[in-house]
Design a protein around this motif. Structure first.
Motif: not given
Length: 72
Positions: A48-72
């Motif tokens: 995951i990648e996330r951005s935090v403000n200078t006081d440490g509070t979370l701004r946003e979080q997102r997945r940056i790597q897709q996990e493999p799909e089931a059955g692939s």
């Protein structure tokens, strides 16, 4: 110099293990200064990648790597 803050390490939403930080660095945009943090899970490689403000509070979080799909 990076501002000093205590990093809160997230828990992996896939396997429940604590994630580790692999990269961090300062960023800025029109809304101000913040820090970009990238975490990965050692057990399942979920990343995951996330951005935090200078006081440490979370701004946003997102997945940056897709996990493999089931059955692939």
């Amino acid at each position: 110099m990076l501002y000093q803050q205590r990093i809160s390490y997230p828990v992996c939403e896939h396997c429940g293990k604590r994630m580790r930080i692999i990269r961090r660095g300062p960023r800025s945009d029109r809304r101000g200064y913040y820090e970009r943090q990238i975490f990965t899970c050692g057990a399942c490689d979920h990343t995951i990648e996330r951005s935090v403000n200078t006081d440490g509070t979370l701004r946003e979080q997102r997945r940056i790597q897709q996990e493999p799909e089931a059955g692939s």
